[in-house]
Motif scaffolding. Structure first.
Motif, short mmCIF file in Angstrom:
data_model
loop_
_atom_site.label_atom_id
_atom_site.label_comp_id
_atom_site.label_asym_id
_atom_site.label_seq_id
_atom_site.Cartn_x
_atom_site.Cartn_y
_atom_site.Cartn_z
N ASP A 13 77.45 -11.01 -8.22
CA ASP A 13 77.82 -9.63 -8.53
C ASP A 13 79.21 -9.55 -9.16
O ASP A 13 79.42 -8.81 -10.13
CB ASP A 13 77.77 -8.77 -7.26
CG ASP A 13 76.34 -8.53 -6.79
OD1 ASP A 13 75.40 -8.97 -7.49
OD2 ASP A 13 76.16 -7.91 -5.73
N VAL B 217 80.36 -8.12 -13.05
CA VAL B 217 81.45 -7.16 -13.28
C VAL B 217 82.47 -7.75 -14.25
O VAL B 217 82.92 -7.09 -15.20
CB VAL B 217 82.13 -6.78 -11.95
CG1 VAL B 217 83.39 -5.95 -12.21
CG2 VAL B 217 81.16 -6.01 -11.05
N ASP C 154 77.48 -3.08 -16.94
CA ASP C 154 77.54 -1.80 -16.23
C ASP C 154 76.12 -1.44 -15.76
O ASP C 154 75.21 -2.28 -15.82
CB ASP C 154 78.15 -0.70 -17.11
CG ASP C 154 77.40 -0.51 -18.43
OD1 ASP C 154 76.20 -0.88 -18.49
OD2 ASP C 154 78.00 0.02 -19.38
N TRP D 234 73.22 -4.16 -16.35
CA TRP D 234 73.29 -5.03 -15.18
C TRP D 234 72.01 -5.84 -14.97
O TRP D 234 72.05 -7.07 -14.86
CB TRP D 234 73.59 -4.18 -13.94
CG TRP D 234 73.83 -4.96 -12.69
CD1 TRP D 234 72.90 -5.52 -11.86
CD2 TRP D 234 75.11 -5.27 -12.13
NE1 TRP D 234 73.51 -6.15 -10.81
CE2 TRP D 234 74.87 -6.02 -10.94
CE3 TRP D 234 76.42 -4.97 -12.48
CZ2 TRP D 234 75.89 -6.47 -10.13
CZ3 TRP D 234 77.45 -5.43 -11.67
CH2 TRP D 234 77.19 -6.18 -10.52
#
Length: 454
Positions: free
Chosen positions: A120, A124, A129, A133
């Motif tokens: 994760d 980022v 986004d 993602w």
């Protein structure tokens, strides 16, 4: 007998022929690898979905990070092998190749585990986004979490095979995986088949890298007793001379690629502020720009064994002739490519997406990037020479200068002065300075070597 014919390639074959036999297969291999990267962009682009295309672009820095390991053990061990061949120190050649092979497997596994654990946070960092993602994560699953080890290993094995003069075999191995990737992409990506989008492109890449590794295993098995490349676990050891010899060249080359990843990540983060269309356009432009970049890189890597061998054997005249011949050839070629990019920029962007907003962005990006290409070719050649002769410190200094001192600050300043479009000129800013520095350092090195002979 085959081993002796390869040594004659380094020692007596006329320079143009020797350069052609070593560099042409390496360039072809590099170009196919570009097509390999372009294939993902091209077939995902056929979906006309900027989110799917942006996912491939955002994941690119992680795939580029593979080159940090590739260069550590590929460039490092191949340079060590070629220099040992020049000294006729065959025991070191075997040990260097075994060290590069088993370290590549180990660090490939470590790479995958780190990306899985910090999944994760990595997304980022890459600039994903809520819109991009899921697609970015799916692409990374196959290319990195499952695919890091075969992706790294097939490149390192190609370096080692090339180090003993078998450039054609190295290229066939690399190209077999690349061509398979191009063939599989439409089947996995497009809606009329499996309709997996960016995830399908990642799966095709994973399968292709596995096939390339299989080729090299078969090659080494078939050439047992006729090759200096060893994957015998008994030849692997942490002898100080081997570790230092490989790492002195490999670590600076690795750091250079980690800094390239940093630069690409910063570029993508700046671009992502302008939306998926701008990110997709930058991704297409970066991949189009990779064609001449990989030609220049493949050329410098291709002639490295010739330079390494003659440096270690003390044939400074042949080494010097190789460098000057190579410089003239690559500069003329890249200038022609750069001019065609500038004139026909819209055409090259439209090859991947017909969206006129993306074409407009990409045209301006490509015209900025292409201006730096001739200078980049000189820089790459200089760094290749440093790596070939074991001047790891020089290649490390150039890596720091390229990204930390010049290109990354230029990205920040130019984006502020000329929002979005200024990003495309950061490479030019850095490479003009570095190309001049590379010429000065190489000429001084040659002068010093000639002085020692007198």
């Amino acid at each position: 007998m085959e081993k002796f014919s390869r040594m004659s390639l380094f020692e007596t074959t006329p320079i143009p022929q020797a350069v052609a036999r070593l560099a042409v297969p390496t360039i072809l291999s590099s170009l196919v690898m570009v097509l390999y990267n372009l294939a993902d962009t091209y077939f995902v682009g056929m979906l006309n979905n900027s989110v799917q295309n942006a996912a491939v672009t955002l994941a690119a820095p992680v795939l580029l990070a593979f080159n940090a390991v590739n260069n550590l053990f590929g460039v490092g061990s191949s340079s060590m092998m070629s220099r040992a061949l020049g000294r006729k120190d065959y025991a070191t050649v075997y040990k260097s190749s075994a060290f590069g092979f088993y370290c590549s497997i180990f660090f490939g596994i470590v790479f995958s585990l780190l990306c899985l654990i910090f999944h994760d946070g990595l997304l980022v960092l890459l600039g994903a986004d809520e819109r991009t993602w899921e697609a970015t994560s799916a692409y990374l699953r196959w290319t990195v979490i499952f695919g890091a080890t075969p992706a790294i290993l097939n490149v390192v094995m190609a370096y080692m095979v090339r180090a003993e003069g078998a450039a054609m075999h190295a290229s066939i191995g690399t190209m077999s995986g690349c061509l398979l990737n191009i063939a599989l992409d439409p089947f996995f990506v497009l809606p009329q088949f499996l309709n997996m989008g960016a995830e399908g492109a990642g799966l095709a890449t994973f399968i292709s890298n596995c096939v390339a590794c299989i080729y090299f295993f078969i090659l080494i098995a078939c050439k047992k007793g006729k090759t200096y490349v060893s994957i015998d676990i008994r030849k692997f050891n942490l002898q100080k001379a081997i570790v230092v010899g490989v790492c002195a060249v490999g670590i600076p080359a690795s750091i250079q690629n980690l800094l390239n990843v940093t630069g690409m990540t910063i570029l993508n983060n700046f671009t992502s502020a302008y939306g998926p269309d701008a990110v997709a356009a930058m991704g297409i432009t970066s991949r189009v720009n990779m064609v001449p970049m990989n030609i220049a890189m493949g050329f410098s890597q291709g002639i490295m064994p010739l330079i390494s061998y003659n440096f270690s054997s003390g044939d400074t005249r042949r080494m010097k002739e190789t460098i000057f011949f190579a410089a003239k050839l690559i500069i003329i070629g890249i200038v022609l490519v750069s001019a065609s990019y500038y004139i026909f920029a819209p055409f090259f962007i439209r090859l991947f997406m017909k969206n006129e907003v993306i074409v407009a962005y990409g045209t301006r990006f490509l015209r900025g990037f292409c201006l730096g290409l001739p200078f980049l070719a000189i820089d790459f050649l200089g760094v290749g020479i440093f790596q070939a002769v074991g001047m790891g410190r020089n290649s490390f200094v150039f890596a720091i200068l390229r990204k930390i001192v010049l290109e990354i600050p230029a990205l920040c300043i130019l984006n502020k002065l000329f929002p979005l479009y200024g990003l495309a000129y950061a490479q030019l800013t850095a490479e003009v300075v570095l190309s001049v520095a590379a010429v000065v350092v190489v000429l001084r090195m040659l002068k010093r070597l000639e002085g020692k002979k007198v």
